[in-house]
Design a protein around this motif. Structure first.
Motif: not given
Lengths: 415, 415
Positions: A14-16, A19, A321-324, A352-354, A356, A368, A371-372, B34, B38-40, B84
């Motif tokens: 998984g993601p964590e 990374f 958990k994320t690069d964001t 890096a951004c997101e 909604d 949200y 949580s990340l 960016l 997230r990687p999986l 997953y």
């Protein structure tokens, strides 16, 4: 439905964890390149005939064979290298690295998987001990880059072991079995090794153990070793001289490396007795001949899985958990297009951004981000749109500031 | 011995191509991150049952099945994601990327391989058209980062196609075949598509073609589309509004995407008519339900192989063979330990370098540097050892300078 399951002995990463893994792979790749190794990628599968050429047909049990019986999944990265090296006209020495997955159909057990990564630098086309010294220097560099300043680097030579076996009159066909038992030391302990050796060798077991257990510094061990193979001892001396004062290398006459194909120096790198071996390798001057082009070769395999586990353990709790860096939130759906435009500006600046994607209220957007573990939320509302600014919230402190977008970008980059 | 061969339809990727490939993958990964993906990573193989759940048993022909019949190699990265996602409690939307190899047992043909990379960003857990707009923005960002400023981004909606089929009275079981034919446009050309459609649909073929071939701007196409699916047209309007002025998106009612599982908007990115499609995807809101946890999902698949080929073609002749910046050569073998120490200093400063592993004379060391295009050679002889300096040779100009090691490092880094 079993379709929900991950195949036996395999795993989803998984993601964590990914990374950490991508960071570890990047570190190792950088070290390989720093020493001038060049990347080579080969297919996941090889003709079964290619795989058997190295390991014999008994290896079939360990191989995932493709239906039809023509191909099998590779069980290491050395066979593909040997096949490739036999056909390439790359300048010699050909220094290649590969960081990739291999498969072994072992019974799954705790901590061991049927699919795992290896990272191998190898040198094809030089018989000089300079190669061994370089690979040990590279191994040391990798350990240091992972924060392990004093790895235990152990060195032996198959020629010395062969010399001892010859002097003791151990038959060629028994020798392989003896080597496999010695190689199990870490797994089964010294007492069990002794017991098994006695079963195989009888009285000769004690003679053998006396020699390979000899204590003392490298000098005295090499003096002893020279009685069994002058050439083998001289090779190790050369390697030790080249490693010089940069890092320590310890001669260990007990060290075997189980694989039958090693022909000269063998080595192992441990980070601690607890953690065990993280890298191992040696010289295999006969392997490439099997694939039609005899050339000396030597390599080391970096046990990337163990390094990743160590890195992840050290990060425990601090794993990301994320690069964001920024969630660009909007107070009302009406402002979503503005948040998209703002996000584009952050991204242009490399942040890096997101935004909604779920049409949520501002509270849920903050949830949200929480949580990340996204460190900043840039809120866009009517006031912000009019003044071309954002309300930047530092999620750790809860502090909020109204900033022009340029200033918000600087703040996030500085933080 | 066939052991020398690379498996049919697969390939070895040598250093020069790998440098380009690693750079391309790094660019794509950076773009994914960016945008907060997230990687999986999932195993190479899945239970056959898992693979069939998406594609039906007829997919078996295309799959490399592992002996025993329990597992097969994955044919895409979407099935593993769906499996997953059904079991993860990651915050929604779950935005994941995967950059990895997939396998398809197609008859090998020019330029098509049985093992190839895909790079997929997907979003699980949002039904909003914001997702589609974000993926198109991400796709545009990747094209631009590869130097293609004006990709053609085409958009359609399965709901519109379904609406057209319903109005024309095309039966559900015929519809799939019709879609597959439309999707072959790029491969077989418009005349052949017409011919095949007439065979399947008779007179209705012309009605269908008249609608989906309609020319004009996005507005007039959407007005037409709304007659067949108001919802579908409205979704596309939303996406177009969000993509806004950042980049152009073209509604193309001819666009289908062959895969049966798309349920909403579908899209395709072309760099030119010549190069063809490099990315494609769409919304697949029903797929995750098959794996036990219904959730909306949308994704795009980046055809990394084609991007790598384009990058490599552009670099033709300028492709690098190695990362090594300096070969630290020695005039006599006696000075090899000094060259090792000097190399260590270059590496500490982050400069990739090599020493001579083959005990060669200085001429042959220079040949080696030349053959790999290594830009500098730092020669170590008696004079240099005594004065703690190197004779730095610029291989392009042939110019030589005696420099202290620190200055040599600066020169190499500056050059």
């Amino acid at each position: 439905m079993s379709a929900k399951l991950t195949p036996k002995g395999m795993r989803d990463i998984g993601p964590e964890d990914m990374f950490v893994r991508e960071e570890a792979i990047e570190k190792i790749r950088a070290a390989f390149r720093l020493f001038g190794y060049r990347p080579l990628e080969t297919p996941a599968m090889e003709y079964l005939e290619t795989l058997r050429a190295k390991a014999g047909p008994e290896v079939d049990k360990q191989i995932f064979i493709i239906e039809g019986g023509e191909y099998g999944l590779r069980f290491d990265l050395t066979v593909p290298l040997a096949r490739y090296a036999a056909s390439t006209d790359a300048p010699k020495p050909f220094k290649r690295y590969a960081i990739d997955v291999v498969w072994r159909k072992e019974e799954p057990q705790r901590g061991r998987f049927r699919e795992f990564y290896q990272a191998d630098p190898d040198i094809v086309g030089s018989a000089s001990m300079r190669c061994e010294a370089e690979l040990l220097s590279l191994a040391n560099t990798i350990c240091v880059s992972f924060g392990f300043q004093k790895p235990r680097i152990m060195l032996n030579n198959r020629k010395i072991l062969d010399g001892i076996a010859a002097k003791l009159g151990i038959e060629a066909d028994v020798k392989g079995e003896v080597f496999r038992v010695l190689d199990k030391l870490d797994k089964i302990g010294e007492a069990e090794v002794e017991k098994l050796l006695r079963e195989i060798l009888g009285g000769k077991a004690d003679e053998l153990l006396k020699i390979i257990r000899s204590k003392g510094g490298n000098k005295s061990k090499l003096a002893l070793a020279a009685k069994y193979s002058e050439e083998g001892a001289k090779e190790l001396e050369e390697i030790l001289a080249l490693c010089g004062s940069e890092f320590e290398v310890e001669v260990d006459l007990f060290l075997v490396r189980g694989l039958g194909y090693y022909t000269g120096p063998v080595f192992e790198v441990k980070l601690s007795d607890d953690i065990g071996t993280v890298m191992a390798g040696g010289r295999y001057d006969s392997l490439l001949g099997i694939y039609g082009q005899p050339a000396p070769a030597v390599g080391i395999s970096v046990g990337i899985e163990r390094l990743v586990t160590l890195l992840a353990e050290r990060r425990k709790g601090a794993g990301k958990k994320t690069d964001t860096k920024v969630l660009v939130a909007c107070v009302k759906p009406d402002f979503y297009p503005d948040s998209v435009r703002t996000a584009a500006e952050f991204r242009k600046a490399g942040v890096a951004c997101e935004t909604d994607l779920n049409d949520r209220n501002i509270r849920k957007q903050l949830d949200y981000a929480n949580s990340l573990g996204i460190p900043f939320v840039a809120v866009i509302g009517e006031r912000e749109v009019k003044s071309k600014s954002v309300t930047l919230r530092d999620m750790a402190s809860g502090k909020e500031e109204v900033l022009p977008i340029g200033a918000a970008i600087d703040r996030v980059k500085g933080g």
